[in-house]
Design a protein around this motif. Sequence first.
Motif, PDB file in Angstrom:
ATOM      1  N   ASP A  63      51.442  44.880  44.207  1.00 33.82           N
ATOM      2  CA  ASP A  63      51.925  43.657  43.561  1.00 33.82           C
ATOM      3  C   ASP A  63      52.345  42.589  44.564  1.00 33.82           C
ATOM      4  O   ASP A  63      52.304  41.394  44.272  1.00 33.82           O
ATOM      5  CB  ASP A  63      53.105  43.993  42.640  1.00 33.82           C
ATOM      6  CG  ASP A  63      52.670  44.858  41.462  1.00 33.82           C
ATOM      7  OD1 ASP A  63      51.448  44.947  41.229  1.00 33.82           O
ATOM      8  OD2 ASP A  63      53.535  45.441  40.793  1.00 33.82           O
ATOM      9  N   ASP A  64      52.769  43.018  45.761  1.00 42.20           N
ATOM     10  CA  ASP A  64      53.173  42.050  46.789  1.00 42.20           C
ATOM     11  C   ASP A  64      52.063  41.793  47.800  1.00 42.20           C
ATOM     12  O   ASP A  64      52.301  41.292  48.892  1.00 42.20           O
ATOM     13  CB  ASP A  64      54.434  42.534  47.514  1.00 42.20           C
ATOM     14  CG  ASP A  64      54.214  43.850  48.247  1.00 42.20           C
ATOM     15  OD1 ASP A  64      53.182  44.511  47.967  1.00 42.20           O
ATOM     16  OD2 ASP A  64      55.045  44.223  49.089  1.00 42.20           O
ATOM     17  N   ASP A  65      50.824  42.167  47.440  1.00 35.48           N
ATOM     18  CA  ASP A  65      49.692  42.043  48.366  1.00 35.48           C
ATOM     19  C   ASP A  65      48.500  41.474  47.617  1.00 35.48           C
ATOM     20  O   ASP A  65      47.462  42.127  47.486  1.00 35.48           O
ATOM     21  CB  ASP A  65      49.375  43.421  48.962  1.00 35.48           C
ATOM     22  CG  ASP A  65      48.248  43.374  49.989  1.00 35.48           C
ATOM     23  OD1 ASP A  65      48.137  42.354  50.696  1.00 35.48           O
ATOM     24  OD2 ASP A  65      47.470  44.348  50.078  1.00 35.48           O
ATOM     25  N   GLU A  66      48.630  40.245  47.118  1.00 32.30           N
ATOM     26  CA  GLU A  66      47.598  39.665  46.262  1.00 32.30           C
ATOM     27  C   GLU A  66      46.273  39.451  46.973  1.00 32.30           C
ATOM     28  O   GLU A  66      45.223  39.448  46.349  1.00 32.30           O
ATOM     29  CB  GLU A  66      48.106  38.343  45.678  1.00 32.30           C
ATOM     30  CG  GLU A  66      49.268  38.511  44.711  1.00 32.30           C
ATOM     31  CD  GLU A  66      49.650  37.213  44.036  1.00 32.30           C
ATOM     32  OE1 GLU A  66      49.003  36.189  44.339  1.00 32.30           O
ATOM     33  OE2 GLU A  66      50.577  37.224  43.201  1.00 32.30           O
ATOM     34  N   CYS A 127      47.502  46.124  41.032  1.00 35.32           N
ATOM     35  CA  CYS A 127      47.979  47.367  40.416  1.00 35.32           C
ATOM     36  C   CYS A 127      48.557  47.129  39.025  1.00 35.32           C
ATOM     37  O   CYS A 127      48.368  47.929  38.114  1.00 35.32           O
ATOM     38  CB  CYS A 127      49.012  48.037  41.306  1.00 35.32           C
ATOM     39  SG  CYS A 127      48.331  48.614  42.890  1.00 35.32           S
ATOM     40  N   ARG A 128      49.259  45.990  38.846  1.00 38.77           N
ATOM     41  CA  ARG A 128      49.877  45.726  37.543  1.00 38.77           C
ATOM     42  C   ARG A 128      48.849  45.368  36.478  1.00 38.77           C
ATOM     43  O   ARG A 128      49.152  45.391  35.287  1.00 38.77           O
ATOM     44  CB  ARG A 128      50.889  44.585  37.665  1.00 38.77           C
ATOM     45  CG  ARG A 128      50.304  43.255  38.096  1.00 38.77           C
ATOM     46  CD  ARG A 128      51.356  42.148  38.070  1.00 38.77           C
ATOM     47  NE  ARG A 128      50.832  40.876  38.528  1.00 38.77           N
ATOM     48  CZ  ARG A 128      50.868  40.454  39.772  1.00 38.77           C
ATOM     49  NH1 ARG A 128      51.440  41.231  40.699  1.00 38.77           N
ATOM     50  NH2 ARG A 128      50.378  39.284  40.131  1.00 38.77           N
ATOM     51  N   ALA A 129      47.625  45.010  36.900  1.00 37.34           N
ATOM     52  CA  ALA A 129      46.591  44.596  35.952  1.00 37.34           C
ATOM     53  C   ALA A 129      45.484  45.635  35.815  1.00 37.34           C
ATOM     54  O   ALA A 129      44.445  45.359  35.232  1.00 37.34           O
ATOM     55  CB  ALA A 129      45.982  43.257  36.385  1.00 37.34           C
ATOM     56  N   MET A 130      45.719  46.835  36.353  1.00 32.63           N
ATOM     57  CA  MET A 130      44.690  47.874  36.295  1.00 32.63           C
ATOM     58  C   MET A 130      44.424  48.285  34.853  1.00 32.63           C
ATOM     59  O   MET A 130      45.356  48.580  34.098  1.00 32.63           O
ATOM     60  CB  MET A 130      45.140  49.099  37.092  1.00 32.63           C
ATOM     61  CG  MET A 130      44.919  48.974  38.588  1.00 32.63           C
ATOM     62  SD  MET A 130      43.170  49.116  39.026  1.00 32.63           S
ATOM     63  CE  MET A 130      42.907  50.854  38.783  1.00 32.63           C
ATOM     64  N   PRO A 131      43.155  48.302  34.414  1.00 31.47           N
ATOM     65  CA  PRO A 131      42.853  48.791  33.067  1.00 31.47           C
ATOM     66  C   PRO A 131      43.117  50.283  32.973  1.00 31.47           C
ATOM     67  O   PRO A 131      43.074  50.998  33.971  1.00 31.47           O
ATOM     68  CB  PRO A 131      41.354  48.478  32.914  1.00 31.47           C
ATOM     69  CG  PRO A 131      40.822  48.426  34.306  1.00 31.47           C
ATOM     70  CD  PRO A 131      41.951  47.887  35.154  1.00 31.47           C
ATOM     71  N   LYS A 132      43.410  50.736  31.764  1.00 27.50           N
ATOM     72  CA  LYS A 132      43.700  52.151  31.572  1.00 27.50           C
ATOM     73  C   LYS A 132      42.466  52.982  31.880  1.00 27.50           C
ATOM     74  O   LYS A 132      41.365  52.697  31.406  1.00 27.50           O
ATOM     75  CB  LYS A 132      44.154  52.397  30.127  1.00 27.50           C
ATOM     76  CG  LYS A 132      44.602  53.823  29.868  1.00 27.50           C
ATOM     77  CD  LYS A 132      45.127  53.966  28.455  1.00 27.50           C
ATOM     78  CE  LYS A 132      45.584  55.395  28.201  1.00 27.50           C
ATOM     79  NZ  LYS A 132      46.084  55.559  26.815  1.00 27.50           N
TER      80      LYS A 132
END
Length: 405
Positions: A63-66, A127-132
């Motif tokens: 998340d801190d490594d866009e 990581c926060r936008a990873m699809p299931k």
Amino acid sequence: HGSQKQIDFDNNLDLSKASEKPKGVVFKSTPSFKSPMWETEDFETLHAYICKFAQADIGCLDDDDETGIKYSGKASHDRDGNKCGPWNEADPGSRWTHNYCRNPDEEAQPYCYLQSGEPSECNIFQCRAMPKRQSYPNLCESSNEKFVQVSTSCFKEEYSCKDRSCISKAYVCDGVKDCEDGDDEDECRIMASLFRKESGYKLEGITGGSESDTVRATEEECAKLCLYKKQDESGCCDSFSHRPAKDGRDDRCILGTVYANQAFDSLVQKKSWNYYKLNVTQESRNCRQITERPSGPLSLEGLRLMNRRRGSDGNIVEVKLEGSWGGICDDGFNIKEGNVVCHQLGFHLGAKRVIKKANARGVGKVLLGQVSCEGSEKSLADCDISDTSTIACQADQTVAIECKE
């Protein structure tokens, strides 16, 4: 075709066999045609099927490594699905021999070199936008070892290595390769990088009945212990202190949750120790606050006791407010207030003495005005803290204390 009329194409499908009952449409290849033909077939007839395999785990961007500078996953195709070539073939000066997407030049996102030698961007999720991720039943057999579904007899609390051996999940991503192929250490995050480090400080306080407040652990193991500590009455762990091994002494680790009296972290300046604060919001960790503690009109974020400075008398007390450290005004700060500070820092006997105008050189700034305590409070946050302006209190009026050992 520009007539704007709909084109009907049935690939010469013969529907006469479906006149009596519904049937399905299948593809059938024949030696005389380059492309498969369409035919009707009974639903009960068994045919070959297209298999779905579990998608490869290529990792994600922290998340801190866009921009993916820290990305170390195994994505080996560009955003259009083209296979990447080895880095050292496109760039003879590269130290990498693999073909994974990377971002060594701090570009907008990871990229790789195609087999043609051209650079091409990779599409890797945050990581926060990873699809299931989906799992598929073991229906397909394949001679290709890459797609063989491996079944093992490992227990739920164990990790299954590629060679089908079992190890404890506690050994995964601990910095030591326990599987024969080392796959237990593949694509591991560096946990310590999720914390902000302040060198020269040790967490202190009153333990909640624990025999020892420290455990033997490396910096990375300590970060992992904190990040994955199960939430209990002490809350979620978001800080720790670590002392690196030196001169025959082991690594030592202290989690911030071992102290029972903490409304916020309290630190003592010690050169051999380092302090780490999690740089991730508690909301993103699904961490719920167990109890509300009073913080007065000002939300204090930390307390620390500095080593005695040259030219000063006593150990200066500092508080953290809105991300900055500063002193406490000596106006009204007496032995009762000193006892509370010393108790919060783990000194059971309280304060020996309070020193006013302790910052003779006037270094730093005063952040906290008048503080009034009864003396029995567990934390400075339980005291009456003035929210009035501290402009009238100069830096040389910073208070210092000596705690009884």
